[in-house]
Design a protein around this motif. Structure first.
Motif, mmCIF file in Angstrom:
data_model
loop_
_atom_site.group_PDB
_atom_site.id
_atom_site.type_symbol
_atom_site.label_atom_id
_atom_site.label_comp_id
_atom_site.label_asym_id
_atom_site.label_seq_id
_atom_site.Cartn_x
_atom_site.Cartn_y
_atom_site.Cartn_z
ATOM 1 N N PRO A 213 -22.659 56.051 -5.622
ATOM 2 C CA PRO A 213 -22.079 57.327 -5.180
ATOM 3 C C PRO A 213 -22.980 58.511 -5.494
ATOM 4 N N GLY A 214 -23.200 59.346 -4.488
ATOM 5 C CA GLY A 214 -24.029 60.531 -4.663
ATOM 6 C C GLY A 214 -25.461 60.366 -4.209
ATOM 7 N N THR A 215 -25.901 59.119 -3.978
ATOM 8 C CA THR A 215 -27.283 58.896 -3.548
ATOM 9 C C THR A 215 -27.401 59.050 -2.029
ATOM 10 N N ALA A 216 -28.629 59.294 -1.570
ATOM 11 C CA ALA A 216 -28.881 59.412 -0.138
ATOM 12 C C ALA A 216 -28.538 58.110 0.580
ATOM 13 N N TYR A 217 -28.809 56.987 -0.091
ATOM 14 C CA TYR A 217 -28.537 55.700 0.541
ATOM 15 C C TYR A 217 -27.033 55.475 0.699
ATOM 16 N N ASN A 218 -26.255 55.917 -0.272
ATOM 17 C CA ASN A 218 -24.797 55.795 -0.175
ATOM 18 C C ASN A 218 -24.273 56.621 0.992
ATOM 19 N N ARG A 219 -24.807 57.834 1.146
ATOM 20 C CA ARG A 219 -24.400 58.677 2.285
ATOM 21 C C ARG A 219 -24.802 58.029 3.600
ATOM 22 N N ALA A 220 -25.996 57.403 3.608
ATOM 23 C CA ALA A 220 -26.457 56.727 4.821
ATOM 24 C C ALA A 220 -25.527 55.573 5.197
ATOM 25 N N MET A 221 -25.087 54.798 4.201
ATOM 26 C CA MET A 221 -24.181 53.684 4.459
ATOM 27 C C MET A 221 -22.876 54.178 5.095
ATOM 28 N N LYS A 222 -22.354 55.276 4.582
ATOM 29 C CA LYS A 222 -21.121 55.827 5.138
ATOM 30 C C LYS A 222 -21.348 56.353 6.557
ATOM 31 N N GLY A 223 -22.483 57.039 6.768
ATOM 32 C CA GLY A 223 -22.793 57.544 8.104
ATOM 33 C C GLY A 223 -22.986 56.419 9.102
ATOM 34 N N GLY A 224 -23.618 55.324 8.650
ATOM 35 C CA GLY A 224 -23.831 54.179 9.527
ATOM 36 C C GLY A 224 -22.531 53.561 9.993
ATOM 37 N N LYS A 225 -21.537 53.506 9.115
ATOM 38 C CA LYS A 225 -20.234 52.928 9.495
ATOM 39 C C LYS A 225 -19.553 53.792 10.563
ATOM 40 N N VAL A 226 -19.591 55.110 10.370
ATOM 41 C CA VAL A 226 -19.006 56.011 11.368
ATOM 42 C C VAL A 226 -19.723 55.856 12.705
ATOM 43 N N LEU A 227 -21.054 55.728 12.650
ATOM 44 C CA LEU A 227 -21.851 55.550 13.858
ATOM 45 C C LEU A 227 -21.449 54.275 14.598
ATOM 46 N N ARG A 228 -21.395 53.152 13.879
ATOM 47 C CA ARG A 228 -21.052 51.876 14.520
ATOM 48 C C ARG A 228 -19.641 51.895 15.093
ATOM 49 N N ASP A 229 -18.702 52.465 14.337
ATOM 50 C CA ASP A 229 -17.326 52.526 14.820
ATOM 51 C C ASP A 229 -17.233 53.357 16.100
ATOM 52 N N GLY A 230 -17.966 54.458 16.144
ATOM 53 C CA GLY A 230 -17.960 55.304 17.342
ATOM 54 C C GLY A 230 -18.526 54.595 18.554
ATOM 55 N N LEU A 231 -19.631 53.867 18.348
ATOM 56 C CA LEU A 231 -20.238 53.145 19.467
ATOM 57 C C LEU A 231 -19.340 52.016 19.960
ATOM 58 N N VAL A 232 -18.708 51.310 19.035
ATOM 59 C CA VAL A 232 -17.820 50.211 19.434
ATOM 60 C C VAL A 232 -16.680 50.737 20.312
ATOM 61 N N LYS A 233 -16.152 51.912 19.987
ATOM 62 C CA LYS A 233 -15.081 52.483 20.814
ATOM 63 C C LYS A 233 -15.578 52.780 22.228
ATOM 64 N N ILE A 234 -16.801 53.310 22.334
ATOM 65 C CA ILE A 234 -17.381 53.586 23.653
ATOM 66 C C ILE A 234 -17.563 52.286 24.429
ATOM 67 N N ILE A 235 -18.068 51.247 23.744
ATOM 68 C CA ILE A 235 -18.320 49.955 24.394
ATOM 69 C C ILE A 235 -17.015 49.306 24.836
ATOM 70 N N GLU A 236 -16.004 49.350 23.981
ATOM 71 C CA GLU A 236 -14.701 48.755 24.330
ATOM 72 C C GLU A 236 -14.089 49.466 25.535
ATOM 73 N N THR A 237 -14.198 50.793 25.565
ATOM 74 C CA THR A 237 -13.667 51.556 26.695
ATOM 75 C C THR A 237 -14.378 51.179 27.987
ATOM 76 N N ARG A 238 -15.711 51.046 27.907
ATOM 77 C CA ARG A 238 -16.481 50.693 29.111
ATOM 78 C C ARG A 238 -16.141 49.278 29.593
ATOM 79 N N ARG A 239 -16.007 48.357 28.660
ATOM 80 C CA ARG A 239 -15.676 46.976 29.063
ATOM 81 C C ARG A 239 -14.318 46.941 29.780
ATOM 82 N N LYS A 240 -13.362 47.714 29.244
ATOM 83 C CA LYS A 240 -12.045 47.771 29.865
ATOM 84 C C LYS A 240 -12.138 48.344 31.277
ATOM 85 N N GLU A 241 -12.952 49.392 31.443
ATOM 86 C CA GLU A 241 -13.148 49.993 32.771
ATOM 87 C C GLU A 241 -13.702 48.970 33.757
ATOM 88 N N MET A 242 -14.712 48.217 33.301
ATOM 89 C CA MET A 242 -15.359 47.251 34.191
ATOM 90 C C MET A 242 -14.418 46.108 34.550
#
Length: 474
Positions: A213-242
């Motif tokens: 906690p408090g390190t740059a790497y810890n912040r990166a890990m948290k940011g990476g999770k938000v990034l992946r979750d956001g992309l998965v939502k975009i991908i799921e929405t597109r798959r449903k559209e198709m």
């Protein structure tokens, strides 16, 4: 006593006992000379403080001009130097060497559960698809999209102001462009959320890989999770559209990825697609935004160079009808502008190099590289060498006239089988932006003494604030 200080003291004590009692000499005295620095930390801190150019120059001078060892990101590593080192790495792909990504990076950015044991992120069948998408023939249709978006971006985010910060605006533009071309995504709120998490992840992913906690790497890990979750939502929405439309409704990379089948006949899942989209974003957005930032920095610092670029781009603009978009043929006419961009890439390379792993023991320059060691080839071992670039600190686009630099001495996009497939994509987006910028503005640096910092890429410490001077309407 705060948590950061406590952690620092614990690390110092552990390092002392490691050096005093546990450290053993190398079992192979023939390995390259060098230093592995502190335990756990290695030489990460030295690299961050000095920056890659000075870090490498000091070690080449002290240890070897061919290859030296170090320890970065928790791994023992050999830095291959000079054109000979570049050539060796590029020509021994899948023979003596294989592609490798640091686990500290993959854990931040990717769904590691769908990466194979060789750390290959892009499946071979998908790699072929990406190469096809990024071929010059396919890229021709992107020119008009890039031109349209560059015009809109400069009109809304630059033109209303007399002073702007180049780097954050370049990041915003390049990320919006990548989201449009790769995912046909134009939702400003969604793009902003993904971009913020992407910045957090990439800024911390090459720090000391300690998830505390408090390190740059810890912040990166948290940011990476938000990034992946956001992309998965975009991908799921597109798959449903198709699935609902039963056809490809958009002409972008994501739509094609959704149709790619693996060797077992199944489609790529959301996590596999997310990994590949992130790979494309890393390769296109971050490096290109840095490239644009330093191109404008160098144009501001060298008015004579700016004038020549302006003259070349105005010739192209005058040949067009009002409102007419750029074409592939126009890009091919921007020869001096591309030499300027390449000289900027030499002095401030956005991509520092890439990693490999030794598949077996082998000899190089009289030294043994043991199986399992990590290899890093880095553009800074040649870009700043006066042997290949006389007076290397001087900004001189004429270096790239005629036959240009010596073979393997200038490799901003790598080489061999793993040469960056986005080389032409990067060339087009950089030149399209240069055209639109210089035909609209002159610029002046607000702080002539602004320093350059090294995060995952070189960045101006203050974001490169500049004053804009619009040209009169033509």
């Amino acid at each position: 006593m705060d948590s950061t200080l406590i952690f620092s003291l614990i690390l110092l004590i552990l390092s002392f006992f490691y050096l005093l009692f546990l450290r053993k000499p190398s079992s192979n005295p023939d390995t390259p000379p060098g230093s592995t620095g502190w335990p756990i930390v290695g030489e990460n801190i030295n690299l961050g403080v000095l920056g890659p150019p000075k870090f490498i120059q000091k070690r080449m001078k002290r240890f070897s001009n061919d290859v030296f060892k170090t320890s970065l990101l928790g791994e023992k590593m050999a830095f291959f130097c000079g054109p000979q080192g570049n050539k060796f790495v590029f020509t021994n792909e899948n023979k003596l060497l294989t592609s490798w990504w640091p686990k500290s990076v993959t854990k931040v950015l990717l769904f590691t559960e769908v990466i194979d044991q060789d750390q290959k992120i892009v499946a071979p069948i998908l790699a072929n698809t990406i190469h096809d998408i990024l071929k010059p023939e396919a890229l021709k249709k992107y020119v008009s999209v890039m031109d349209t978006m560059a015009r809109q971006h400069l009109e809304t985010d630059w033109a209303p102001y007399t002073e702007v910060k180049v780097h954050p605006l370049s990041q915003k533009y390049m990320f919006e462009l990548a989201c449009k071309l790769f995912m046909d995504e134009e939702d400003d709120e969604r793009i902003t959320k993904v971009l913020d998490s992407f910045k957090t992840a990439t800024h911390g992913m090459i720090s000391v890989p300690i998830d505390f906690p408090g390190t740059a790497y810890n912040r990166a890990m948290k940011g990476g999770k938000v990034l992946r979750d956001g992309l998965v939502k975009i991908i799921e929405t597109r798959r449903k559209e198709m699935l609902e439309s039963k056809e490809i409704v958009r002409d972008d990379v994501l739509s094609q990825m959704l149709l790619v089948k693996k060797e077992d006949g199944t489609l790529l899942n959301e996590m596999e697609i997310s990994n590949n989209i992130i790979g494309l974003l890393v390769a296109s957005y971050e490096t290109s935004s840095v490239a644009i930032t330093f191109v404008l920095k160098h144009l501001a610092e060298h008015p004579y160079v700016y004038d020549k670029v302006y003259e070349e781009q105005m010739e192209i603009l005058k040949s067009k009808q009002p409102g007419e978009l750029l074409t592939w043929d126009d890009i091919d006419k921007m020869k001096y502008s591309w030499n300027v961009a390449r000289e900027s890439l030499r002095l401030a390379p956005p991509s520092q190099g890439s990693f490999r792993e030794a598949l077996t023991d082998f000899k190089y320059a009289g030294f043994t590289i043991p199986k399992g060691w990590k290899i890093f080839w880095n553009v800074n071992t040649t870009n700043n060498d006066p042997k290949y670039f006389p007076n290397p600190e001087k900004f001189d686009p004429s270096r790239f006239e005629g036959s240009g630099p010596a073979p393997f001495s200038f490799v901003p996009f790598g080489g061999g089988p793993r040469m960056c497939p986005g080389k032409e994509y990067a060339r087009i987006e950089i030149l399209v932006f240069m055209h639109n910028f210089v035909t609209k503005f002159k610029l002046e640096k607000v702080n002539p003494y602004e320093k350059v910092l090294y995060l995952s890429t070189p960045v101006p410490a203050e974001g490169l604030p500049v004053r804009l001077y619009p040209h009169s309407k033509h």
